[in-house]
Design an enzyme around this catalytic site. Structure first.
Site, PDB file in Angstrom:
ATOM      1  N   HIS A  52       0.839  -1.189   0.000  1.00  0.00           N
ATOM      2  CA  HIS A  52       0.000   0.000   0.000  1.00  0.00           C
ATOM      3  C   HIS A  52       0.881   1.248   0.000  1.00  0.00           C
ATOM      4  O   HIS A  52       2.102   1.161   0.132  1.00  0.00           O
ATOM      5  CB  HIS A  52      -0.920  -0.001   1.223  1.00  0.00           C
ATOM      6  CG  HIS A  52      -1.977  -1.057   1.175  1.00  0.00           C
ATOM      7  ND1 HIS A  52      -2.975  -1.173   2.117  1.00  0.00           N
ATOM      8  CD2 HIS A  52      -2.204  -2.057   0.278  1.00  0.00           C
ATOM      9  CE1 HIS A  52      -3.764  -2.193   1.820  1.00  0.00           C
ATOM     10  NE2 HIS A  52      -3.318  -2.736   0.701  1.00  0.00           N
ATOM     11  N   GLU A  54       1.386   3.663   2.152  1.00  0.00           N
ATOM     12  CA  GLU A  54       2.178   3.931   3.348  1.00  0.00           C
ATOM     13  C   GLU A  54       3.467   3.112   3.361  1.00  0.00           C
ATOM     14  O   GLU A  54       4.548   3.622   3.676  1.00  0.00           O
ATOM     15  CB  GLU A  54       1.356   3.621   4.608  1.00  0.00           C
ATOM     16  CG  GLU A  54       0.106   4.467   4.748  1.00  0.00           C
ATOM     17  CD  GLU A  54      -1.130   3.822   4.143  1.00  0.00           C
ATOM     18  OE1 GLU A  54      -2.215   3.987   4.721  1.00  0.00           O
ATOM     19  OE2 GLU A  54      -1.000   3.151   3.092  1.00  0.00           O
ATOM     20  N   CYS A  86      -1.281  -1.520   7.511  1.00  0.00           N
ATOM     21  CA  CYS A  86      -0.379  -0.380   7.363  1.00  0.00           C
ATOM     22  C   CYS A  86      -0.092   0.267   8.718  1.00  0.00           C
ATOM     23  O   CYS A  86       0.970   0.858   8.912  1.00  0.00           O
ATOM     24  CB  CYS A  86      -0.981   0.648   6.401  1.00  0.00           C
ATOM     25  SG  CYS A  86      -0.936   0.108   4.668  1.00  0.00           S
ATOM     26  N   ASP A 248     -16.895  11.736 -34.011  1.00  0.00           N
ATOM     27  CA  ASP A 248     -15.715  12.489 -33.571  1.00  0.00           C
ATOM     28  C   ASP A 248     -14.424  11.683 -33.601  1.00  0.00           C
ATOM     29  O   ASP A 248     -13.338  12.266 -33.575  1.00  0.00           O
ATOM     30  CB  ASP A 248     -15.929  13.015 -32.146  1.00  0.00           C
ATOM     31  CG  ASP A 248     -17.129  13.942 -32.050  1.00  0.00           C
ATOM     32  OD1 ASP A 248     -17.508  14.513 -33.094  1.00  0.00           O
ATOM     33  OD2 ASP A 248     -17.686  14.087 -30.950  1.00  0.00           O
TER      34      ASP A 248
END
Length: 414
Positions: A52, A54, A86, A248
């Site tokens: 993660h 941290e 964490c 487009d």
């Protein structure tokens, strides 16, 4: 983020942007480790099962993390899942202070991390308090700015940021906006749908020639266009209908911002794409991002299309959202043409069913030259007709507004 850091939480949010499309279905989180006023480590959440934000920031800081502070965009996890908590890594690294901007709505985390960290003797700040505290000491309003993704418009809401609190409030608003889709995804188990449209001051969103062929028309100015690309970068996926795709031929890439190129989604409806069309359409030619096609008819020239079995637009749309939710998509950005917008606004929805969309960002240009080009019925021998933007659903109330040069943004929620 500009070269000069004025708010550490804004810098952490910048890291989070580069986690979008990587961390899914986990939230995209950013973190920075600060010691004696200097950033000594930064990180963002990796793919599921990996570190993660941290942990990445602590690894980056190394021994300098001891006695330092960590600024995190989302409440640190405190439970064992695919990775250890964490909070455990923060405690073991010797972090002295923790600042997190947004509380995690996940019930296994919500409100629990602070108690764990404080029990370990760590000082904790959260929410607005954390964002205000994240302001760099000695920050002077001057000419510097916290260029904190999608906060360009927040800068327009505030005439001057003369205090740490005003600076912190601006960053806090940006973090709340960033996690809006994740909060909805956790609470409702559903992908958050954000529509983005642009119209002239007379309500036109495009124009055609006498044969009905779409003609090029630039409605919004560069600032609004850059905002649009920031929103794409903040989204897991971006969707257009077959009509817009054929008219487009957009690439749907992020060009005016750094970060994630979202997954391309095509709402084919009842259009069967030919081999020739697929060979010329940019979204199918690009190898940068996957394309998901949802169709009401068979698509023999498309290998991985999703075909619906019902004729109801609302049912088909919700089936698509079911599929995107299962893929872990938090935010779907939709850039609808007139037909798709009309279907989304007009589709019947019972009180017990979930909405077809959640937020509408409607840009309106005040540039008179845009309307002049539409009002000319004959220009260089070409007959032109304006494409009107569909009427908004009854009772829809504007929640926010901002001005960016000649363009005005109005935000609605369904």
């Amino acid at each position: 983020m500009g070269a000069e850091i004025t708010n550490f939480m804004a810098f952490a949010l910048e890291q989070a942007f580069f986690s979008i499309g990587v961390s899914r279905p986990n939230p995209a989180v950013g973190a920075v480790v600060v010691k004696e006023g200097f950033v000594v480590g930064k990180g963002r959440t990796q793919c599921p099962g990996s570190a993660h934000a941290e942990v990445m920031a602590l690894r980056d800081a190394g021994e300098l993390a001891h006695g330092a502070s960590i600024f995190v965009t989302l409440e640190p996890c405190c439970h064992y899942g695919r990775t250890p908590p964490c909070t455990k890594a923060i405690i073991e690294a010797g972090i002295k202070k923790v600042f997190f901007a947004h509380s995690d709505p996940n019930p296994v985390v919500h409100g629990k991390s602070r108690a764990i960290l404080e029990a370990a003797g760590i000082e904790v700040h959260e929410g607005l308090d954390a964002c205000v505290s994240a302001c760099v000491e000695g920050f002077s309003n001057g000419d510097s700015s916290t260029e904190c993704r999608l906060l360009e418009l927040q800068n327009l809401y505030v005439d001057g940021r003369e205090s740490r609190e005003a600076e912190g409030r601006e960053v806090f608003a940006g973090v709340e906006r960033f996690f809006e889709a994740y909060d909805y995804f956790v609470r409702c188990k559903r992908t958050f749908v954000e529509l983005k449209s642009a119209v002239s001051q007379d309500g036109f969103m495009g124009c055609t020639d006498a044969s009905g062929k779409h003609l090029p028309l630039k409605i919004t100015a560069p600032v609004a266009n850059a905002w649009n690309h920031e929103l794409r970068a903040m989204s897991d996926a971006v969707l257009v209908g077959a009509g817009t795709l054929l008219a487009d031929n957009p690439s749907l890439d992020v060009r005016f911002a750094e970060g994630n190129n979202p997954v391309k989604v095509v709402w084919a409806g009842h259009h069967e794409f030919t081999a020739g069309e697929l060979a010329n359409l940019k979204v199918f030619c690009s190898k940068k991002s996957k394309v998901l096609v949802y169709s009401c008819v068979a698509q023999p020239n498309i290998k991985d299309g999703v075909i619906f079995s019902t004729n109801s637009f609302a049912e088909n749309w919700r089936a698509m959202l079911d599929d995107l939710t299962a893929r872990g998509m938090h935010r779907l950005m939709v850039e609808p043409g007139a037909k798709l917008a009309r279907e989304l606004f007009n589709a019947e929805s019972s009180e017990n069913s979930q909405p077809l969309w959640n937020r509408l960002d409607l840009w309106r240009s005040t540039d008179p030259s845009v309307d002049i080009s539409l009002e000319r019925l004959i220009e260089n021998g070409t007959v032109k007709a304006g494409i009107e933007y569909p009427e908004l659903p009854a009772g829809l109330v504007a929640k926010e507004s901002a001005v960016a040069g000649p363009d005005v943004l109005t935000v609605y929620y369904s």
